[in-house]
Design a protein around this motif. Structure first.
Motif, PDB file in Angstrom:
ATOM      1  N   SER A 168      20.525  12.785   2.672  1.00  0.00           N
ATOM      2  CA  SER A 168      22.147  11.787   2.717  1.00  0.00           C
ATOM      3  C   SER A 168      21.577  10.379   1.300  1.00  0.00           C
ATOM      4  O   SER A 168      20.372   9.528   1.777  1.00  0.00           O
ATOM      5  CB  SER A 168      22.169  11.846   3.551  1.00  0.00           C
ATOM      6  N   GLN A 169      22.417  10.670   0.464  1.00  0.00           N
ATOM      7  CA  GLN A 169      22.181   9.256  -0.915  1.00  0.00           C
ATOM      8  C   GLN A 169      20.276   9.435  -0.935  1.00  0.00           C
ATOM      9  O   GLN A 169      19.920   8.277  -1.156  1.00  0.00           O
ATOM     10  CB  GLN A 169      22.526   7.995  -0.365  1.00  0.00           C
ATOM     11  N   GLN A 194      21.493  10.292  -7.826  1.00  0.00           N
ATOM     12  CA  GLN A 194      21.966   9.981  -6.177  1.00  0.00           C
ATOM     13  C   GLN A 194      22.311  11.644  -5.617  1.00  0.00           C
ATOM     14  O   GLN A 194      23.568  11.939  -5.596  1.00  0.00           O
ATOM     15  CB  GLN A 194      21.787   8.823  -5.508  1.00  0.00           C
ATOM     16  N   PRO A 196      24.807  12.630  -2.322  1.00  0.00           N
ATOM     17  CA  PRO A 196      26.153  11.695  -1.644  1.00  0.00           C
ATOM     18  C   PRO A 196      25.528  11.529  -0.229  1.00  0.00           C
ATOM     19  O   PRO A 196      24.940  12.347   0.447  1.00  0.00           O
ATOM     20  CB  PRO A 196      26.817  12.900  -1.572  1.00  0.00           C
ATOM     21  N   TYR A 197      26.275  10.880   0.413  1.00  0.00           N
ATOM     22  CA  TYR A 197      26.407  10.951   2.105  1.00  0.00           C
ATOM     23  C   TYR A 197      26.518  11.638   2.641  1.00  0.00           C
ATOM     24  O   TYR A 197      27.589  12.214   3.020  1.00  0.00           O
ATOM     25  CB  TYR A 197      27.447   9.425   1.898  1.00  0.00           C
TER      26      TYR A 197
END
Length: 241
Positions: A168-169, A194, A196-197
């Protein structure tokens, strides 16, 4: 060997069996995937898509699918290196990777991996350093493991279960060579982006069994109790050879 098995245990045993059967039938799987693209920070205009899935390869494993996306005149490229960070750096020493196109790997030191396989397979010039790197194929599109536009590999750990939450991220990078078109492939590219969340999917709702299934389980339990009541509980036993 013989094992005595008291008929007094039959009702509870069969009832427990019925519970196990109903639970296994009505418990759906809970898994997820996430996709994102990264772009070039130097070199030719390029784009790569990542798709991460924590169910396809089995529980505790994360499958990486990396695809080159045709961008303008750059319709083809050779994927040479995949770089990424992981949330928990302590997992680096136990990471394992399996994939048909994987030719080398580098897990750790955390935040210091800037090349993999060879010194030219790097993200120098603004890409920074990563926690891990995976070399894909061989340099040169004329070789046996060269010219790869799409690749899949599976990441696992020797003692811990991996999930998408670890990515995540987190930063990802890709090294591309032989970028161009079918007639001219003289460019190269380095990409960074990057993920994503990641939000874990909610637990699946409890499903109510169909009426026919409930009736069947009820008949099963009642029948088991009737059989047990016909047997004297004090002296009866079953011997299994």
């Amino acid at each position: 060997m013989k094992h005595p098995f008291s008929t007094a245990a039959i009702p509870s045993f069969l009832a427990a069996t019925a519970v196990v059967i109903s639970s296994s039938v009505f418990a759906p799987a809970n898994a997820a995937s996430m996709s994102f693209t990264i772009n070039d920070f130097t070199g030719a205009d390029t784009q790569v898509k990542f798709t991460l899935d924590d169910a396809i390869a089995g529980s505790g494993k994360v499958q990486f699918k990396v695809d080159y996306l045709s961008t303008g005149k750059n319709t083809i490229a050779d994927i040479r290196g995949v770089f990424f960070n992981i949330f928990d750096d302590t997992l680096l020493s136990g990471l394992q990777v399996v994939g048909t196109d994987v030719t080398s790997k580098q897990f750790g030191p955390a935040g210091k991996v800037d090349s993999v396989g060879s010194s030219s397979n790097n993200l120098n010039g603004g890409g920074g350093s990563f926690d891990a790197g995976v070399e894909i194929g061989q340099e040169g599109i004329g070789k046996g493991k060269g010219d790869i536009q799409s690749t899949i590999f599976t990441l696992s750990h020797s003692s811990k279960a991996l999930t998408l939450a670890q990515f995540s991220q987190q930063d990802f990078g890709v090294r591309l060579m032989s970028v161009g078109s079918a007639t001219k492939r003289e460019d190269s590219s380095k990409l960074k982006g990057q993920a994503p969340y990641y939000t874990p999917p909610p637990p699946p709702p409890k499903q109510v069994p169909e009426p026919t299934t409930v009736v069947a389980l009820g008949i099963f339990a009642v029948g088991a109790l009737k059989v047990a009541k016909k047997k004297p509980l004090v002296s009866a036993s079953i011997t299994v050879a």
